[in-house]
Design a protein around this motif. Sequence first.
Motif, mmCIF file in Angstrom:
data_model
loop_
_atom_site.group_PDB
_atom_site.id
_atom_site.type_symbol
_atom_site.label_atom_id
_atom_site.label_comp_id
_atom_site.label_asym_id
_atom_site.label_seq_id
_atom_site.Cartn_x
_atom_site.Cartn_y
_atom_site.Cartn_z
ATOM 1 N N PHE A 79 0.337 7.933 -8.979
ATOM 2 C CA PHE A 79 0.733 6.750 -8.215
ATOM 3 C C PHE A 79 2.167 6.896 -7.730
ATOM 4 O O PHE A 79 2.481 6.601 -6.562
ATOM 5 C CB PHE A 79 0.604 5.499 -9.095
ATOM 6 N N TYR A 80 3.038 7.333 -8.636
ATOM 7 C CA TYR A 80 4.457 7.445 -8.296
ATOM 8 C C TYR A 80 4.663 8.468 -7.177
ATOM 9 O O TYR A 80 5.432 8.224 -6.235
ATOM 10 C CB TYR A 80 5.245 7.861 -9.534
ATOM 11 N N GLU A 81 3.980 9.578 -7.275
ATOM 12 C CA GLU A 81 4.116 10.623 -6.250
ATOM 13 C C GLU A 81 3.671 10.095 -4.885
ATOM 14 O O GLU A 81 4.345 10.326 -3.863
ATOM 15 C CB GLU A 81 3.284 11.844 -6.648
ATOM 16 N N ALA A 100 2.988 6.627 0.894
ATOM 17 C CA ALA A 100 1.561 6.435 1.152
ATOM 18 C C ALA A 100 1.140 4.966 1.087
ATOM 19 O O ALA A 100 0.123 4.584 1.682
ATOM 20 C CB ALA A 100 0.738 7.248 0.155
ATOM 21 N N PHE A 101 1.872 4.150 0.363
ATOM 22 C CA PHE A 101 1.555 2.718 0.276
ATOM 23 C C PHE A 101 2.808 1.949 -0.102
ATOM 24 O O PHE A 101 3.809 2.532 -0.554
ATOM 25 C CB PHE A 101 0.442 2.460 -0.741
ATOM 26 N N LEU A 128 4.487 -1.355 -2.365
ATOM 27 C CA LEU A 128 4.244 -2.036 -3.641
ATOM 28 C C LEU A 128 3.482 -3.329 -3.435
ATOM 29 O O LEU A 128 2.669 -3.724 -4.286
ATOM 30 C CB LEU A 128 5.577 -2.311 -4.347
ATOM 31 N N GLU A 129 3.726 -3.992 -2.316
ATOM 32 C CA GLU A 129 3.034 -5.259 -2.044
ATOM 33 C C GLU A 129 1.528 -5.072 -1.866
ATOM 34 O O GLU A 129 0.765 -6.036 -1.948
ATOM 35 C CB GLU A 129 3.617 -5.916 -0.787
ATOM 36 N N GLN A 130 1.094 -3.828 -1.644
ATOM 37 C CA GLN A 130 -0.336 -3.559 -1.471
ATOM 38 C C GLN A 130 -1.055 -3.318 -2.798
ATOM 39 O O GLN A 130 -2.285 -3.265 -2.831
ATOM 40 C CB GLN A 130 -0.532 -2.326 -0.583
ATOM 41 N N VAL A 131 -0.305 -3.160 -3.892
ATOM 42 C CA VAL A 131 -0.915 -2.804 -5.178
ATOM 43 C C VAL A 131 -1.860 -3.890 -5.702
ATOM 44 O O VAL A 131 -2.976 -3.596 -6.138
ATOM 45 C CB VAL A 131 0.176 -2.474 -6.219
ATOM 46 N N PRO A 132 -1.469 -5.195 -5.707
ATOM 47 C CA PRO A 132 -2.403 -6.217 -6.183
ATOM 48 C C PRO A 132 -3.606 -6.322 -5.245
ATOM 49 O O PRO A 132 -3.452 -6.348 -4.017
ATOM 50 C CB PRO A 132 -1.562 -7.503 -6.150
ATOM 51 N N ARG A 133 -4.787 -6.374 -5.802
ATOM 52 C CA ARG A 133 -6.009 -6.451 -4.997
ATOM 53 C C ARG A 133 -6.918 -7.551 -5.539
ATOM 54 O O ARG A 133 -7.192 -7.613 -6.746
ATOM 55 C CB ARG A 133 -6.747 -5.110 -5.025
ATOM 56 N N LEU A 134 -7.381 -8.414 -4.657
ATOM 57 C CA LEU A 134 -8.273 -9.505 -5.054
ATOM 58 C C LEU A 134 -9.702 -9.003 -5.236
ATOM 59 O O LEU A 134 -10.177 -8.162 -4.473
ATOM 60 C CB LEU A 134 -8.264 -10.608 -3.997
ATOM 61 N N TYR A 135 -10.370 -9.524 -6.252
ATOM 62 C CA TYR A 135 -11.802 -9.320 -6.403
ATOM 63 C C TYR A 135 -12.410 -10.638 -6.853
ATOM 64 O O TYR A 135 -11.690 -11.562 -7.248
ATOM 65 C CB TYR A 135 -12.111 -8.205 -7.404
ATOM 66 N N HIS A 136 -13.706 -10.761 -6.758
ATOM 67 C CA HIS A 136 -14.350 -12.039 -7.074
ATOM 68 C C HIS A 136 -15.050 -11.978 -8.425
ATOM 69 O O HIS A 136 -15.767 -11.027 -8.721
ATOM 70 C CB HIS A 136 -15.367 -12.426 -5.997
ATOM 71 N N LEU A 165 -5.809 4.271 -6.775
ATOM 72 C CA LEU A 165 -5.054 5.103 -5.843
ATOM 73 C C LEU A 165 -5.912 5.394 -4.595
ATOM 74 O O LEU A 165 -5.394 5.408 -3.478
ATOM 75 C CB LEU A 165 -4.622 6.398 -6.516
ATOM 76 N N ALA A 166 -7.204 5.597 -4.800
ATOM 77 C CA ALA A 166 -8.091 5.863 -3.663
ATOM 78 C C ALA A 166 -8.118 4.679 -2.689
ATOM 79 O O ALA A 166 -8.114 4.872 -1.468
ATOM 80 C CB ALA A 166 -9.509 6.171 -4.160
ATOM 81 N N GLU A 167 -8.137 3.468 -3.244
ATOM 82 C CA GLU A 167 -8.130 2.269 -2.396
ATOM 83 C C GLU A 167 -6.828 2.171 -1.597
ATOM 84 O O GLU A 167 -6.831 1.819 -0.410
ATOM 85 C CB GLU A 167 -8.310 1.016 -3.248
#
Length: 336
Positions: free
Chosen positions: A298-300, A306-307, A309-317, A330-332
């Motif tokens: 992730f750090y690399e 590549a992304f 930090l604000e993109q790290v949280p991801r919503l799911y239901h 990391l793939a997402e």
Amino acid sequence: MPGDPRKQLQEEIRRGRQAFYGRLARDAASATARLEKAYQARLAGVNRAIREFEERTKRGEGPTLGGLETLREKLERELDDLQDAVVDVSAQLQNAGAEDGIRAGIAALQRGGVSATFHLPTVETIQAGIGYVDSAAWRAAVGKLASYHAEQAADAVLDALARGINPRQTARWLRDYFVKSRRPMVDALRMARTTQIYAAREGTRQIYERTGVEQWIWSANLGNPRTCFSCVCLHGTVHPVSEVLNDHHNGRCAPIPVTPRWVELGIAGGRELAIETGVDWFRKLPAEQQASIMGPKFYEAWTAGAFRLEQVPRLYHNDIFGPMWRKSTLAELLAS
């Protein structure tokens, strides 16, 4: 010399959060003991089913699909009785959590200089509006507890059979699953604990809403290495009071009310103190600590741009608790 006001604010928030989760932990301790007792009572039957499976193999009777189905049925029957305890314990924790959440909400408002002594709803009124345990989704999830773990065991045995693994080794795997790692017990505790935490947050949210608070701030424990990195990135974000703080199962974040600013109270010269966001906090850390928290891959990718930090949280239901946050894979992140 007076201390740094920002650090004083952060310390006050930390103490409030600790007190809140301290009360939840005390309530959860007795509930955990009840579930532990119920699970231990079921283990005798579980071990008996595994022993019968093992004895058949010792007599040279290889596992058959019929025998596998019998094992699955016995395991499910034993675990079925655990479900009643999960329902009882979760209902108890739901009510206790709501009451703790109400207290935490009042305390947070008072720390922010807001009186919360007038027009408060009763504890019973708020508890009546928190119906996780009574929802169809919650009951369905608990109802699948026994069948899910029995099916996991059956699938493992079937896989071992297909790969020619010694049935005695398979029996050891079954004991590890049910006795050592106690996966059904872990899932039962997670269900009960998350119900308690969400009820507590809903109690807090309703106190905020009914006393005129319009927004709250996400507060995570940044100093704890176990804190989910998604929650680190959400720390300091501002949310409308209509939202309940919705981190992952067993999450330990807390909502801090946005109280009126000095100027809104008609007081000139007051110093407004903002809560540092988790993203800003993380960016200031030494590179070694950042890599340790994120993980090397992730750090690399992050340092390569590549992304964000604000993109790290991801919503799911989740069918019970609705939208919940988790850390993106990391793939997402690389695909977004």
